[in-house]
Design an enzyme around this catalytic site. Structure first.
Site, PDB file in Angstrom:
ATOM      1  N   HIS A  54       0.857  -1.187   0.000  1.00  7.97           N
ATOM      2  CA  HIS A  54       0.000   0.000   0.000  1.00  7.97           C
ATOM      3  C   HIS A  54       0.891   1.235   0.000  1.00  7.97           C
ATOM      4  CE1 HIS A  54      -3.771  -2.128   1.809  1.00  7.97           C
ATOM      5  NE2 HIS A  54      -3.151  -2.884   0.912  1.00  7.97           N
ATOM      6  N   GLU A  77       1.063   3.888   1.824  1.00  9.85           N
ATOM      7  CA  GLU A  77       1.608   4.279   3.123  1.00  9.85           C
ATOM      8  C   GLU A  77       2.742   3.351   3.549  1.00  9.85           C
ATOM      9  OE1 GLU A  77      -2.844   5.290   3.093  1.00  9.85           O
ATOM     10  OE2 GLU A  77      -1.568   3.656   2.379  1.00  9.85           O
ATOM     11  N   CYS A 133      -5.940   2.306   5.690  1.00  9.20           N
ATOM     12  CA  CYS A 133      -6.637   1.092   6.112  1.00  9.20           C
ATOM     13  C   CYS A 133      -5.990   0.569   7.400  1.00  9.20           C
ATOM     14  CB  CYS A 133      -6.567   0.057   4.996  1.00  9.20           C
ATOM     15  SG  CYS A 133      -4.926  -0.683   4.794  1.00  9.20           S
ATOM     16  N   CYS A 149      -2.234  -0.184   7.077  1.00  7.07           N
ATOM     17  CA  CYS A 149      -1.382   1.001   7.020  1.00  7.07           C
ATOM     18  C   CYS A 149      -1.311   1.700   8.371  1.00  7.07           C
ATOM     19  CB  CYS A 149      -1.876   1.946   5.934  1.00  7.07           C
ATOM     20  SG  CYS A 149      -1.752   1.191   4.285  1.00  7.07           S
TER      21      CYS A 149
END
Length: 161
Positions: A59, A61, A89, A92
């Site tokens: 992801h 992040e 999410c 993250c």
């Protein structure tokens, strides 16, 4: 803990994260971008690379956190701020907690992501304890269960984290 950035600085970094996300879409990636600004003022970016790398943890992040930690040669990013194009999410958020990130700012929220087909509502329900059937997790203690912890405690050269 660092002094909170001004609204103008927050907006500037969020706009950079958004531009990263838009550019990543045109490059074949997901619509997510993120920046970590470390305590020394350096900026490290990340974009969603899940489909490019076949890595469900890539992801934006997490990619930004990995880059910041590698560049600073330190897994502890205390004093840093994470800016994300979208609400992080649970994966993250957990990565930011483990990295000791001081603050997180995001632009779009999880509802906007859901409307675009990225719905992590089930994950939030899972962590709220309302959907344990999504992935049953249970402990099975075996005789050697504590051996790794004993090895850790007995290792004088360990690096605390």
């Amino acid at each position: 803990m660092v002094t909170p950035p001004t609204p103008d600085v927050i907006g500037e970094f969020l706009n950079q994260a958004i531009l990263l996300a838009v550019r990543n879409v045109s490059d074949g990636g997901g619509p997510f971008g993120a920046l970590i600004v470390t305590a020394d003022g350096r900026t490290h970016d990340g974009v969603n690379r899940v489909t490019q790398d076949n890595d469900p943890t890539a992801h934006a992040e997490v990619v930004a956190i990995r880059r910041a930690a590698a560049a600073s040669a330190n897994f502890d990013l205390s004093g840093s701020v994470l800016y994300s194009s979208c609400e992080p999410c649970p994966l993250c958020l957990a990565a930011a907690l483990w990295a000791r990130v001081d603050r997180v700012y995001f632009a779009a929220d999880r509802h906007g992501a859901a409307a675009a087909g990225f719905d992590d509502a089930l994950f939030y329900e899972y962590f709220d304890g309302t959907r344990p059937e999504l992935m049953p997790v249970g402990q099975t203690e075996v005789q050697a269960s504590d051996l790794p912890f004993h090895a850790w405690r007995d290792n004088p050269d360990r690096t605390q984290y």
